[in-house]
Enzyme design. Structure first.
Site, mmCIF file in Angstrom:
data_model
loop_
_atom_site.group_PDB
_atom_site.id
_atom_site.type_symbol
_atom_site.label_atom_id
_atom_site.label_comp_id
_atom_site.label_asym_id
_atom_site.label_seq_id
_atom_site.Cartn_x
_atom_site.Cartn_y
_atom_site.Cartn_z
ATOM 1 N N LYS A 72 0.850 -1.190 0.000
ATOM 2 C CA LYS A 72 0.000 0.000 0.000
ATOM 3 C C LYS A 72 0.883 1.236 0.000
ATOM 4 O O LYS A 72 1.698 1.430 0.902
ATOM 5 C CB LYS A 72 -0.916 -0.004 1.223
ATOM 6 C CG LYS A 72 -1.771 1.244 1.322
ATOM 7 C CD LYS A 72 -2.826 1.108 2.391
ATOM 8 C CE LYS A 72 -3.595 2.409 2.544
ATOM 9 N NZ LYS A 72 -4.641 2.294 3.574
ATOM 10 N N LYS A 79 -2.149 -1.515 -3.859
ATOM 11 C CA LYS A 79 -3.028 -0.349 -3.796
ATOM 12 C C LYS A 79 -2.231 0.934 -3.806
ATOM 13 O O LYS A 79 -1.277 1.025 -3.042
ATOM 14 C CB LYS A 79 -3.836 -0.447 -2.499
ATOM 15 C CG LYS A 79 -4.676 0.749 -2.171
ATOM 16 C CD LYS A 79 -5.280 0.582 -0.818
ATOM 17 C CE LYS A 79 -6.053 1.827 -0.483
ATOM 18 N NZ LYS A 79 -6.556 1.811 0.863
#
Ligand code: PBG
Length: 330
Positions: free
Chosen positions: A192, A249
């Site tokens: 992330k 992400k």
């Protein structure tokens, strides 16, 4: 090469990947006390739902072929504190909504977000250290373990740590197993990035800095957009700790990470096409600069092609609706 591109039939035979409704996960923002769904200004087409409205929404999603939703609490204003205490409230908005959804749409998989940011008054994903210079990793992990069990108890099929603390996947796995939740899946936000593309989401959940002093800096725990090798190391640590699915992400700007991770592991991969990716496609189409459906489908297909088995996207509902007449996009 043109021999294999000459007709729709040949092109279909040659197609390397497709996206169906059952590849997609719809994120949903839950907010108490709404009489009508509340539109999110920076995410046209996306609204916050009361638990009751979310139930109706989930019935529709399931009927259209979506098999999983990811829930986020929105605009919790009362009861935020430095410790994110609200995350451990068994009668909180999310646990209560999950119980409701599982009772009424039991086959729809529910993914519970494990992170403290909607519950902390400073907006960070964890509790802060004594000096106030950053998050206290281990103290945060201890809270997240309990949060994961609480979500599993409420009925979440999957828990998704999105906090980027170190060691949390292993700790959550052990604690879930000890509590008897050995079949609860861990979808790890494994790579992330510290991305500007989360802006509209932070507005949606109300986790942007309360004083409004610009974009909250999470660079102490989220990955630098400059670092691919570090992202792979981080993701493979989550795998070693027992993550069932690894997520990258944002998705679109990080397809290289997805592709590299795809060749590095056989573990299933997810990608999160985040709020800012959604909003920029919406914005450009509203200006008449891009052809909406075409760009929407291309953006999701590219994520699939790069190696994602499943995709979290705010387009999920709309794509699934469009697929009522077709079988797949692409
Ligand atoms: C935080 C969290 C974020 C998103 C999901 N969980 C934002 C952040 O790290 O600030 C972003 C999702 C999106 O932008 O759609 N736990």
């Amino acid at each position: 090469m043109r021999r294999l591109r000459g007709s729709a039939g040949i092109r279909n035979l040659m197609r390397e990947c497709r996206v169906g409704a059952d590849d997609l996960v719809m994120p949903l923002f839950i907010k108490p006390g709404l009489t009508e769904p509340e539109p999110i200004a920076s995410m046209p087409g996306i609204s916050r739902y009361s638990p009751e409205q979310a139930l109706a929404e989930c019935r529709t999603l399931f009927a259209w072929g979506i098999r999983a939703v990811a829930l986020f609490p929105s605009s919790i204003t009362a009861g935020k504190d430095a410790q994110g205490t609200g995350a451990l409230d068994d009668q909180g908005l999310i646990p209560n909504t999950v119980r409701r959804l599982k009772a009424e749409v039991p086959e729809l998989l529910i993914i519970g977000d494990v992170a403290l940011d909607p519950y902390t008054d400073h907006g960070h994903d964890g509790v802060l250290n004594a000096e106030g210079t950053g998050v206290d990793n281990d103290a945060t992990v201890a809270i997240l373990e309990r949060m994961a069990v609480l979500l599993a108890e409420a009925g979440c099929d999957w828990v998704a740590p999105s906090d980027m603390m170190d060691g949390r996947v292993g700790a959550i796995r052990r604690t879930l197993d000890q509590a008897g939740f050995d079949s609860t899946v861990i979808l790890a936000y494994a790579a992330k990035f510290n991305s500007g593309y989360y802006g509209p989401f932070r507005e949606a959940v109300g986790s942007d800095r309360p004083s409004g002093e610009g974009y909250l800096d999470k660079s102490g725990y989220q990955l630098s957009p400059a670092n691919a090798r570090e992202a792979l190391r981080d993701a493979l640590l989550d795998e070693a700790e027992g993550a069932d699915i690894l997520m990258v992400k944002p998705a679109g700007p990080y397809l290289d990470i997805l592709a590299r991770l795809r060749s590095a592991t056989a573990t299933p991969l997810a990608a999160y096409q985040v709020s800012g990716e959604y909003s920029q496609i919406q914005a450009a189409s509203r200006c008449g600069w891009l052809e909406y459906e075409r760009i929407r489908d291309e953006s999701v297909l590219a994520i699939k092609r790069a190696g994602a088995d499943l995709i979290l996207t705010y387009f999920a509902k709309e794509i699934a609706q469009g697929l009522q007449e077709k079988t797949a996009i692409g």
